[in-house]
Design an enzyme around this catalytic site. Structure first.
Site, PDB file in Angstrom:
ATOM      1  N   GLY A 119      78.963  86.923  41.674  1.00 54.77           N
ATOM      2  CA  GLY A 119      79.026  88.371  41.852  1.00 54.77           C
ATOM      3  C   GLY A 119      77.679  89.064  42.012  1.00 54.77           C
ATOM      4  O   GLY A 119      77.548  90.010  42.790  1.00 54.77           O
ATOM      5  N   ASP A 178      79.305  93.311  30.201  1.00 54.56           N
ATOM      6  CA  ASP A 178      80.570  93.796  29.661  1.00 54.56           C
ATOM      7  C   ASP A 178      80.571  93.512  28.153  1.00 54.56           C
ATOM      8  O   ASP A 178      80.048  94.301  27.376  1.00 54.56           O
ATOM      9  CB  ASP A 178      81.679  93.056  30.424  1.00 54.56           C
ATOM     10  N   VAL A 237      86.354  96.999  37.368  1.00 54.57           N
ATOM     11  CA  VAL A 237      85.869  97.430  38.682  1.00 54.57           C
ATOM     12  C   VAL A 237      85.825  96.267  39.671  1.00 54.57           C
ATOM     13  O   VAL A 237      85.656  95.110  39.274  1.00 54.57           O
ATOM     14  CB  VAL A 237      84.466  98.080  38.582  1.00 54.57           C
ATOM     15  N   ASP A 256      84.609  90.973  41.644  1.00 56.90           N
ATOM     16  CA  ASP A 256      85.889  90.509  42.198  1.00 56.90           C
ATOM     17  C   ASP A 256      87.037  90.647  41.216  1.00 56.90           C
ATOM     18  O   ASP A 256      86.845  90.812  40.005  1.00 56.90           O
ATOM     19  CB  ASP A 256      85.773  89.021  42.580  1.00 56.90           C
TER      20      ASP A 256
HETATM   21  P1  IMP Z   1      80.370  89.579  29.825  1.00 61.41           P
HETATM   22  O1  IMP Z   1      81.693  89.973  29.231  1.00 61.41           O
HETATM   23  O2  IMP Z   1      79.309  90.613  29.555  1.00 61.41           O
HETATM   24  O3  IMP Z   1      79.982  88.197  29.358  1.00 61.41           O
HETATM   25  O4  IMP Z   1      80.573  89.531  31.388  1.00 61.41           O
HETATM   26  C1  IMP Z   1      81.077  88.359  31.977  1.00 61.41           C
HETATM   27  C2  IMP Z   1      81.452  88.502  33.392  1.00 61.41           C
HETATM   28  O5  IMP Z   1      82.732  89.112  33.435  1.00 61.41           O
HETATM   29  C3  IMP Z   1      80.617  89.347  34.337  1.00 61.41           C
HETATM   30  O6  IMP Z   1      79.454  88.705  34.821  1.00 61.41           O
HETATM   31  C4  IMP Z   1      81.618  89.585  35.444  1.00 61.41           C
HETATM   32  O7  IMP Z   1      81.665  88.474  36.324  1.00 61.41           O
HETATM   33  C5  IMP Z   1      82.929  89.671  34.678  1.00 61.41           C
HETATM   34  N1  IMP Z   1      83.353  91.078  34.527  1.00 61.41           N
HETATM   35  C6  IMP Z   1      83.271  91.855  33.436  1.00 61.41           C
HETATM   36  N2  IMP Z   1      83.771  93.091  33.683  1.00 61.41           N
HETATM   37  C7  IMP Z   1      84.164  93.060  34.988  1.00 61.41           C
HETATM   38  C8  IMP Z   1      84.753  94.054  35.852  1.00 61.41           C
HETATM   39  O8  IMP Z   1      85.015  95.212  35.490  1.00 61.41           O
HETATM   40  N3  IMP Z   1      85.008  93.640  37.123  1.00 61.41           N
HETATM   41  C9  IMP Z   1      84.751  92.385  37.580  1.00 61.41           C
HETATM   42  N4  IMP Z   1      84.199  91.448  36.803  1.00 61.41           N
HETATM   43  C10 IMP Z   1      83.908  91.788  35.519  1.00 61.41           C
END
Ligand code: IMP
Length: 203
Positions: free
Chosen positions: A51, A106, A156, A162
Site C-alpha cells: 500500500g 492504525d 479507507v 485496499d
Molecule cells: P496497523 O494496525 O497500524 O498495524 O496497520 C496495519 C495495516 O493495516 C496498514 O499498513 C494497512 O495496510 C492496514 N490498514 C489499517 N487501516 C486501514 C484502512 O482504513 N484501510 C486500508 N488498510 C488499512
C-alpha cells in the site's frame, strides 16, 4: 441509476481528494528535505509492500535531496500478534539515516514492530512518516515524526490503500461507510468508480 451505482454511492464517501493529497505530499516533501538536507549520505526510505508504495513514489519526487529506496514485506498480524518478515531489505542500513514510509498507522502494531526490527540493525537515525494517522484505534503508542492527515476511525480505500486487494488505484481516498456490506460484496464500488464491473472470479 442502476441498483449497483446506487449501492456504490451509499457504500463510500470522499474523505481526501487527489488535490488535497498532492498538496499535503508536497508539503511533507519540503519538511523531509529540510530534515535530511545535512545528511552525509542519502537517506534510505523503506516502504512496506504494497500500500505505501504509491505514497512513496509521490513523496520522493517531492523531496529535493538524493534518496535511496528499499522494500519490505511482512505478514499481517494474526491473532497471535506475531509478525514475520516475508521479504527483507536488500540494503544494509547500518550507519544510514532511515525513514520508514507507511500508508496508514492504525493500531500501531506494524510500525512498532518495524521500528524495533530496524533499530536492531544500527541505523544512524530512524524516523517514520505516514500518509494517514488513525489515532483512535491505537493499541500501542508509537513514535511518528511526520504525518500527512489525521483521520477518524473509518476504513479507507484509495491511493494505495485496499480492501481485499481492490481500490488501490483510486486517485482519491474514500471512507467506506458500510464495511459489512463491502465484505459481503467487495466489488460494490467498482461500477460507480470505474464504469464496469470486473468479472468476478469463477467458482
Ligand atoms: P496497523 O494496525 O497500524 O498495524 O496497520 C496495519 C495495516 O493495516 C496498514 O499498513 C494497512 O495496510 C492496514 N490498514 C489499517 N487501516 C486501514 C484502512 O482504513 N484501510 C486500508 N488498510 C488499512
Amino acid at each position: 441509476m442502476t441498483n449497483d451505482v446506487f449501492r456504490a454511492r451509499a457504500a463510500a464517501e470522499m474523505l481526501i481528494t487527489s488535490h488535497e493529497l498532492a498538496a499535503r505530499v508536497s508539503a511533507l516533501g519540503t519538511e523531509l528535505t529540510r530534515a535530511y538536507a545535512g545528511s552525509a549520505q542519502p537517506p534510505v526510505l523503506i516502504s512496506v509492500l504494497k500500500g505505501a508504495t504509491f505514497f512513496l513514489a509521490d513523496l520522493i519526487r517531492a523531496m529535493d535531496v538524493d534518496v535511496m529506496v528499499d522494500f519490505m514485506s511482512i505478514s499481517p498480524y494474526g491473532q497471535s500478534g506475531v509478525v514475520r518478515i516475508v521479504k527483507d531489505l536488500e540494503a544494509d542500513i547500518s550507519g544510514r539515516d532511515v525513514l520508514i514510509v507507511e500508508d496508514i498507522v492504525d493500531t500501531g502494531l506494524t510500525l512498532n514492530y518495524l521500528r524495533k526490527a530496524l533499530a536492531e540493525r544500527s541505523p544512524s537515525s530512524l524516523r517514520a512518516v505516514t500518509l494517514l494517522d488513525k489515532p483512535a484505534r491505537r493499541i500501542v503508542p508509537v513514535e511518528l515524526e511526520h504525518a500527512g492527515f489525521e483521520i477518524p476511525d473509518v476504513f479507507v480505500v484509495g491511493y494505495g490503500l485496499d480492501f481485499q486487494g481492490l481500490y488501490r488505484n483510486l486517485s482519491d481516498i474514500l471512507a467506506v461507510r458500510d464495511l459489512a456490506r463491502m465484505a459481503n460484496d467487495p466489488l460494490v464500488l467498482v461500477d460507480d468508480l470505474f464504469g464496469s464491473r470486473t468479472p468476478r472470479p469463477g467458482p
